[in-house]
Design an enzyme around this catalytic site. Sequence first.
Site, short mmCIF file in Angstrom:
data_model
loop_
_atom_site.label_atom_id
_atom_site.label_comp_id
_atom_site.label_asym_id
_atom_site.label_seq_id
_atom_site.Cartn_x
_atom_site.Cartn_y
_atom_site.Cartn_z
N GLU A 194 0.83 -1.19 0.00
CA GLU A 194 0.00 0.00 0.00
C GLU A 194 0.88 1.26 0.00
O GLU A 194 1.86 1.35 0.75
CB GLU A 194 -0.87 -0.05 1.26
CG GLU A 194 -1.81 1.10 1.48
CD GLU A 194 -2.63 0.92 2.75
OE1 GLU A 194 -3.63 1.65 2.92
OE2 GLU A 194 -2.27 0.06 3.61
N LYS A 216 -9.20 2.59 -2.24
CA LYS A 216 -9.47 1.84 -1.02
C LYS A 216 -10.89 2.13 -0.52
O LYS A 216 -11.33 3.27 -0.48
CB LYS A 216 -8.44 2.24 0.04
CG LYS A 216 -8.47 1.45 1.33
CD LYS A 216 -7.28 1.84 2.21
CE LYS A 216 -7.21 1.04 3.50
NZ LYS A 216 -6.00 1.38 4.29
N CYS A 248 -5.46 -3.20 2.12
CA CYS A 248 -5.25 -3.29 3.57
C CYS A 248 -6.54 -3.48 4.37
O CYS A 248 -7.09 -4.57 4.43
CB CYS A 248 -4.47 -2.08 4.06
SG CYS A 248 -3.73 -2.36 5.71
#
Length: 637
Positions: free
Chosen positions: A46, A115, A170
């Site tokens: 990330e 994300k 994540c």
Amino acid sequence: MKDGFIKVAAATPQIEVADCIHNTQEIIKKAKEMSAAGARILVFPELCITGYTCHDLFFNETLLQSAKQQLLVLAEELKGTEGLIFVGLPLEYSGKLYNTAAAINRGEILGIIPKHSIPNYGEFYEARYFTSGRDIEGEIKLGDKMVSFGSKVLFECEEMPQLCVAAEICEDVWTPASPGLFHAMAGANVIVNLSASDEIAGKSEYRRDLIKGQSARLLCGYVYATAGNGESTQDLVFGGQNLICENGSLLAEAQLFKNETVYGVLDIQKLRGERRRISTWLEEKGEKHLHISFHLPMEETELYNNFEKNPFVPDCDTERAKRCEEILTIQAMGLKKRMEHTKCKSAVLGISGGLDSTLALLVTARAMDFMGLDRKNITAVTMPCFGTTDRTYTNACELTKRLGAELLEVDIKKAVLQHFEDIGHDYNVHDVTFENAQARERTQVIMDIANQQGGMVIGTGDFSELALGWATYNGDHMSMYGVNGGVPKTMVRHLVRHYADTCQEEKLAEILRDVLDTPVSPELLPPKEGEIAQKTEDLVGPYELHDFFLYYMLRFHFSPSKIYRIAKKTFEGIYTEEEILKWMRKCYWRFFSQQFKRSCLPDGPKVGSVSVSPRGDLRMPSDANVRIWMDEIEKLN
């Protein structure tokens, strides 16, 4: 990519916080190394172009412009590098900042995935900078091209249409309904995760279990790359625990704090087969997802992962002992229920001194213990005939006595000879009639003894014998309850060995170990100089090969060519390619031709992931033709 295999990799580059130029060069170097090693899906952490720990520098225009520019540099530099490559960076879109993953293939930026879940608790405060990308669909200009920007994107391989890849970032995987769930339901069978998960005590175990569990729940391959050394340690430390999992199995894991690159080979055919097999797995058509094509070279992926020689048997000693206890208990509990239901107080079985009847006797003894009945209620019948040797006869008798069961001897020679006379068969002709007459006589004897006692005949034949049809129809093929019917031959050995190791009776253990050392044989032909003349594995082939073939035939429905390919790798130096093919031919021919025996099996418990019960896992016509499978095997020469 042949046979559905694809090599994947997860890497943690040595970054410098906020130095996008340095970080991009490190990513380029790593990507070229991974691609040269054969990896075709390459995943980085990330925000790896900037570093995850830039904090308020994410607001800075200079950093954001540098990250965008270096993404273009990275794509240009990787034009000649094969693979679908995922890297992380911050990008501004419609006036808001997003934490994104960029997918690159052959120098082209295919798409940007923002994300979904922005953590703002504990040590994380990403909401200070980033906006959730949930349900965003649009385009962003990168260089002189417009690139799709959205949360619902599937990347599909032109050369390998079965391969479908999606990305999450994540925190997305830590949420109850992760993006990966919806990607998988829309068709993705590989999920990549670009992460920056810090290390605290105990977190690595939790993280490993999380990724394994996600890959199992979604029936997918999961490639997880996370930040490591190089990130700021102002408040946090990052360990670089890169993980590759497939359907609940851990294929590769990086050592903490080493910034390692890990590789694994995913089997896309196997994953797709599992989704087809499991009726509760429902795929949506993915109309809400954007489908983007990418390209990979058609090549034969080197089989990087090892395949277990005995796939039915756990390799770890502790796990194997646990599995043995579970199986013995399942077998015994199955028999206990059947005996209680039928009001039977006694059990009858033939005891030969071989592996299968030994296991059946051990299971029956355990079932009697569970019911609180005396083991004297077991009648173990030894029925010597033309092929019986002193070794097996002695072991059968001693084993029965040591277990506290009743031993009954019925010499069947006279009965069989009378039968030969009745049907006009020459004793000196040692053909299938000579052999099967003995097996059927033994079955008649124990059936009638069971009738005398109001008892139940316990079957001894195992899964491998049933799969190969290595049983006399209406002979040892038949019983009133088959306790071993779900146990592969390779597992039978370990169950008997486990009992020997844990029984705490040295003499009993000694007998069991001698049974283990005795060649597998039906003992239907006269001995030669007192030794067993008929060795099963000389006739049908090594059971470790057959169990290997059967596992991949029945559990994953692989083609003969694919099974042959992995068998060559697995048994290299043990069997030649010619031997593997020889016994594979035998396995397929017997499996198809002997289905009629399996179509009328007695009841018995399933103990593992594969069964040949006609009422359970295997619904197969008895007259199915093996031709196309044999044709494929012949082409492997």
